[in-house]
Design a protein around this motif. Structure first.
Motif, PDB file in Angstrom:
ATOM      1  N   ALA A 117       0.848  -1.194   0.000  1.00  0.00           N
ATOM      2  CA  ALA A 117       0.000   0.000   0.000  1.00  0.00           C
ATOM      3  C   ALA A 117       0.883   1.243   0.000  1.00  0.00           C
ATOM      4  O   ALA A 117       1.750   1.396   0.879  1.00  0.00           O
ATOM      5  N   ALA A 172      -7.108  -2.505   5.396  1.00  0.00           N
ATOM      6  CA  ALA A 172      -6.400  -3.642   5.986  1.00  0.00           C
ATOM      7  C   ALA A 172      -7.356  -4.784   6.300  1.00  0.00           C
ATOM      8  O   ALA A 172      -7.037  -5.963   6.093  1.00  0.00           O
ATOM      9  N   VAL A 180       0.181  -7.207   4.660  1.00  0.00           N
ATOM     10  CA  VAL A 180       0.047  -5.829   4.190  1.00  0.00           C
ATOM     11  C   VAL A 180       1.264  -5.035   4.648  1.00  0.00           C
ATOM     12  O   VAL A 180       1.588  -5.006   5.848  1.00  0.00           O
ATOM     13  N   ALA A 182       2.478  -1.162   4.282  1.00  0.00           N
ATOM     14  CA  ALA A 182       2.145   0.185   3.829  1.00  0.00           C
ATOM     15  C   ALA A 182       3.385   1.060   3.906  1.00  0.00           C
ATOM     16  O   ALA A 182       3.997   1.183   4.975  1.00  0.00           O
ATOM     17  N   THR A 201      -4.743   1.641   6.490  1.00  0.00           N
ATOM     18  CA  THR A 201      -4.144   0.384   6.968  1.00  0.00           C
ATOM     19  C   THR A 201      -3.776   0.456   8.448  1.00  0.00           C
ATOM     20  O   THR A 201      -3.034  -0.391   8.946  1.00  0.00           O
ATOM     21  N   PHE A 245      -4.874  -6.525  12.269  1.00  0.00           N
ATOM     22  CA  PHE A 245      -3.626  -5.788  12.072  1.00  0.00           C
ATOM     23  C   PHE A 245      -2.390  -6.620  12.413  1.00  0.00           C
ATOM     24  O   PHE A 245      -1.272  -6.096  12.355  1.00  0.00           O
ATOM     25  N   VAL A 248      -0.041  -6.623   9.460  1.00  0.00           N
ATOM     26  CA  VAL A 248       0.062  -5.313   8.821  1.00  0.00           C
ATOM     27  C   VAL A 248       1.294  -4.593   9.354  1.00  0.00           C
ATOM     28  O   VAL A 248       1.522  -4.527  10.563  1.00  0.00           O
ATOM     29  N   ASN A 250       3.192  -0.865   8.937  1.00  0.00           N
ATOM     30  CA  ASN A 250       3.129   0.502   8.427  1.00  0.00           C
ATOM     31  C   ASN A 250       4.492   1.162   8.598  1.00  0.00           C
ATOM     32  O   ASN A 250       5.013   1.244   9.712  1.00  0.00           O
TER      33      ASN A 250
END
Length: 425
Positions: A117, A172, A180, A182, A201, A245, A248, A250
């Motif tokens: 992302a 997300a 994921v 990002a 996200t 999450f 995920v 970030n």
């Protein structure tokens, strides 16, 4: 000397923008991401989304596919990742369609797949997918009212998240169970991940009650459907601790502070001591008054440091619109600064948005020289009247001091420098 200062101010702005350009900041982070066993789906939104996609294509040696949405005229050439342009700061049908397609692309994936992302400032308005029961027109109305109200970016994005089917962690949630990652370019004070592009996200710590409080605080005349939706639990976003999450990550790849540091290096090389004030919020005209006070104190009393000094700041100010003139928050700041420094010579300044567009105009911002007020008086330009009408664009247009760069294809928000020279200058 005025031309020398113009050149220096522009060089500092260019350094700030350059430090945050995806072609510069993205490659090192891409190298650290392990390719998946399955597919790599690239999605994204923001003023830097197209240039981020181009950087991914140039530096990711594995198969990719995907779609990103950016602001009109902020596109970049890509061959594998589709780029769609849409409206900012008020969302339009193109952004809604793009957001719907992005949500579809991340659905039905497996644990072997990777969603990359690409998130940057502006993504909240560009990736507009209203929740069920809220129309695009109703969301546009709320957005326009918030933009004129003086609400901070955090407050605006709190409302946007709760009216969205894709922001506030919902992207997300749609991508699970895929991995994921990002990659984010921050345009918000304190680099709050949940605020950048409304955190598609990122877990959302705000609640629907917070969104309603923002609407009440700024007396927003919200449509009945919006208020009805915000009164239901259906609008609530995924919260910190939610298992969606767990897979995920970030990652900040560029920040406002990094750009301020890059500009400070240019100032130091030119013989100015940098004084970095950091990311600031507040009304543009109020922030300008504080900056003017600091500049006068340095010039008169060599406090907190002796000149020559470059006062540097970023962040995102706001403008409560009362007139009907033209101009974004950076031109408004600079005009307020010009008026506050009336009769106080020797000081030059720049205020620009690092995306190259100040609000909804065609300029990045403007430059103020030591003789700006005197030149305006000589030309019969009533700066005070223009300021009262929120018409800073016209003020600097008449002075020939607008700075027009075109889209920079990145975004780390406002950039301001005030040069306070030594007495010998």
């Amino acid at each position: 000397m005025s031309d020398d200062y113009r050149t220096l101010l522009r060089a500092m702005f260019d350094a700030a923008v350059g430090a945050a350009h995806p072609s510069v900041c993205l490659p090192a982070f891409l190298e650290k991401i392990a390719p998946p066993k399955g597919r790599t789906i690239v999605v994204g939104a923001g003023k830097a989304a197209a240039s981020m996609a181009a950087a991914v294509e140039a530096h990711w040696p594995h198969p990719i596919e995907g779609l990103v949405v950016t602001r009109y005229e902020h596109g970049a050439p890509t061959s594998k990742i589709e780029v769609i342009e849409a409206s900012h700061p008020v969302p339009d049908a193109a952004g809604r369609a793009a957001a719907g397609r992005i949500l579809q692309k991340v659905q039905g994936l497996t644990e072997d797949d990777l969603v990359l992302a690409l998130i940057s400032g502006g993504g909240s308005a560009l990736m507009a997918l209203p929740a069920d029961g809220v129309s695009l027109e109703e969301k546009q109305a709320v957005n326009k009212a918030l933009l004129k109200s003086g609400a901070t970016i955090s407050e605006m994005n709190c409302v946007r998240k709760h009216l969205s089917a894709i922001k506030g962690g919902r992207l997300a949630r749609a991508a699970a169970p895929a991995k994921v990652v990002a990659l984010m370019i921050s345009d918000v004070p304190n680099d709050d991940l949940s605020v950048i592009a409304s955190g598609p996200t990122v877990p959302d710590p705000t609640t629907r009650q917070d969104a309603l409080a923002v609407i009440a605080k700024y007396k927003i005349d919200a449509p009945a459907a919006v208020l009805a939706y915000l009164s239901t639990d259906a609008c609530e976003t995924p919260k910190p601790g939610d298992k969606i999450f767990d897979r995920v990550e970030n990652i900040l790849v560029a920040t406002p502070q990094g750009s301020l540091d890059a500009a400070a290096a240019v100032a130091s090389k030119a013989g100015f001591t940098p004084l970095i004030l950091g990311d600031l919020e507040g009304e543009s005209r109020d922030v300008a008054l504080v900056h003017a006070g600091i500049a006068r104190q340095i010039a008169r009393h060599a406090q907190p440091i002796a000149p020559p000094v470059a006062i540097i700041s970023g962040g995102e100010t706001t403008v409560t619109v009362r007139g009907n003139g033209k101009g974004g928050r950076d031109a408004e700041f600079l005009l307020a600064l010009t008026l506050a420094l009336e009769g106080f010579g020797g000081i030059s300044a720049i205020a620009c948005d690092t995306d190259g567009i100040d609000g909804s105009e065609d300029n990045a911002g403007a430059i103020m020289t030591a003789d700006s007020f005197a030149r305006a008086a000589a030309q019969g330009v009533d700066l005070k009247a223009l300021f009262a009408n929120n018409d800073a664009y016209t003020a600097f247009e008449k002075l020939g001091d607008l700075l027009v760069t075109g889209p920079t294809r990145t975004n780390v928000n406002d950039f301001r420098v005030i040069l306070v020279p030594g007495r010998a200058s």
